[in-house]
Design a protein around this motif. Sequence first.
Motif, PDB file in Angstrom:
ATOM      1  N   ALA A  79       0.836  -1.232   0.107  1.00  0.00           N
ATOM      2  CA  ALA A  79      -0.121   0.038   0.048  1.00  0.00           C
ATOM      3  C   ALA A  79       0.681   1.261  -0.065  1.00  0.00           C
ATOM      4  CB  ALA A  79      -0.965   0.117   1.190  1.00  0.00           C
ATOM      5  N   ARG A  80       2.096   1.034   0.424  1.00  0.00           N
ATOM      6  CA  ARG A  80       2.944   2.456   0.424  1.00  0.00           C
ATOM      7  C   ARG A  80       3.492   2.610  -0.865  1.00  0.00           C
ATOM      8  NH1 ARG A  80       7.397  -0.230   4.358  1.00  0.00           N
ATOM      9  NH2 ARG A  80       7.067  -1.643   2.675  1.00  0.00           N
ATOM     10  N   HIS A  81       3.245   1.930  -1.972  1.00  0.00           N
ATOM     11  CA  HIS A  81       3.898   2.040  -3.115  1.00  0.00           C
ATOM     12  C   HIS A  81       2.872   1.912  -4.394  1.00  0.00           C
ATOM     13  CE1 HIS A  81       7.773   2.203  -0.845  1.00  0.00           C
ATOM     14  NE2 HIS A  81       7.332   0.901  -0.516  1.00  0.00           N
ATOM     15  N   GLU A  82       3.400   2.599  -5.517  1.00  0.00           N
ATOM     16  CA  GLU A  82       2.427   2.193  -6.764  1.00  0.00           C
ATOM     17  C   GLU A  82       2.807   0.780  -7.186  1.00  0.00           C
ATOM     18  OE1 GLU A  82       3.567   5.145  -9.860  1.00  0.00           O
ATOM     19  OE2 GLU A  82       2.607   6.767  -8.735  1.00  0.00           O
ATOM     20  N   PRO A  83       2.109   0.156  -7.785  1.00  0.00           N
ATOM     21  CA  PRO A  83       2.250  -1.136  -8.360  1.00  0.00           C
ATOM     22  C   PRO A  83       3.463  -1.146  -9.236  1.00  0.00           C
ATOM     23  CG  PRO A  83      -0.097  -0.631  -8.555  1.00  0.00           C
ATOM     24  CD  PRO A  83       0.742   0.605  -8.311  1.00  0.00           C
ATOM     25  N   TRP A  90      -5.166   6.725   2.701  1.00  0.00           N
ATOM     26  CA  TRP A  90      -5.531   5.564   2.157  1.00  0.00           C
ATOM     27  C   TRP A  90      -6.021   5.428   0.951  1.00  0.00           C
ATOM     28  CZ3 TRP A  90      -7.942   2.144   6.963  1.00  0.00           C
ATOM     29  CH2 TRP A  90      -6.924   2.052   7.859  1.00  0.00           C
ATOM     30  N   ASN A  91      -6.989   6.791   0.800  1.00  0.00           N
ATOM     31  CA  ASN A  91      -7.545   6.680  -0.552  1.00  0.00           C
ATOM     32  C   ASN A  91      -6.677   6.903  -1.518  1.00  0.00           C
ATOM     33  OD1 ASN A  91     -10.361   6.465   0.668  1.00  0.00           O
ATOM     34  ND2 ASN A  91     -10.622   8.519   0.448  1.00  0.00           N
ATOM     35  N   HIS A  99      -3.181   1.983  -6.828  1.00  0.00           N
ATOM     36  CA  HIS A  99      -3.291   0.793  -7.125  1.00  0.00           C
ATOM     37  C   HIS A  99      -4.438   0.650  -8.230  1.00  0.00           C
ATOM     38  CE1 HIS A  99      -1.561  -1.122  -3.223  1.00  0.00           C
ATOM     39  NE2 HIS A  99      -0.580  -0.195  -4.002  1.00  0.00           N
ATOM     40  N   ARG A 100      -5.501   1.318  -8.202  1.00  0.00           N
ATOM     41  CA  ARG A 100      -6.559   1.055  -8.975  1.00  0.00           C
ATOM     42  C   ARG A 100      -6.047   1.563 -10.430  1.00  0.00           C
ATOM     43  NH1 ARG A 100     -11.468  -0.776  -7.872  1.00  0.00           N
ATOM     44  NH2 ARG A 100     -11.954  -0.768  -5.746  1.00  0.00           N
ATOM     45  N   LYS A 101      -5.353   2.712 -10.645  1.00  0.00           N
ATOM     46  CA  LYS A 101      -4.869   3.299 -11.661  1.00  0.00           C
ATOM     47  C   LYS A 101      -3.907   2.465 -12.302  1.00  0.00           C
ATOM     48  CE  LYS A 101      -3.162   7.554 -13.734  1.00  0.00           C
ATOM     49  NZ  LYS A 101      -2.771   9.005 -13.652  1.00  0.00           N
TER      50      LYS A 101
END
Length: 201
Positions: free
Chosen positions: A115-119, A152-153, A159-161
């Motif tokens: 959660a701390r980083h982009e995928p 969090w958002n 992640h979604r993007k």
Amino acid sequence: MQVNDVELTISALSPAQYPDTQLGEIAFVGRSNVGKSSLINTLLQRNKMARTSSTPGKTQTLNFYLVNQALYFVDVPGFGYAKVSKKARAQFAAMIEEYLQTRQQLGGVVQLVDARHEPTELDISMYDYLRYYEVPVLVAGTKIDKVKKSQWNKSESSHRKGLGMQPGDEWVPFSALNKIGQDTVWQWIAEHATGENHRGL
């Protein structure tokens, strides 16, 4: 979910070693050191059932955990760890692909992303792979306790993007430290680890 009974049934390298049952299975995938063993242990309410290690790449087999005599958790080798040989990585990839593509009992996959980083590219490739083969997938944003709640958002949006998730695709914040997301993940598992959710391959 109350976990009364759990056992490591087998550490498998090939389909011939998979459990010969019709019980539903949920697989857990993610990059090495993303917190996969910690998430599994949290769900199972056991401290050391799935092996955790400061050395990424520890899991090198498909580990089948029988939970409450009712379903299997399948701990999949972490991907992307550089110190594992190229040959070993290729063997892991082939083993994982064979399981994900052919296992009739597989009801869904929980994919862990930090959660701390982009995928990463590997995270994206795995998600694309699961979507291509129409495997139900829940993305768990791990280590969320290390992210300010006001962010969090932003983590979810990242992640979604990055993964190219669709509006109906599911994402949950998760922390092994304070059990955030535990009930949500269990609810998803209960909905997908049943016979009627098996994919018709």
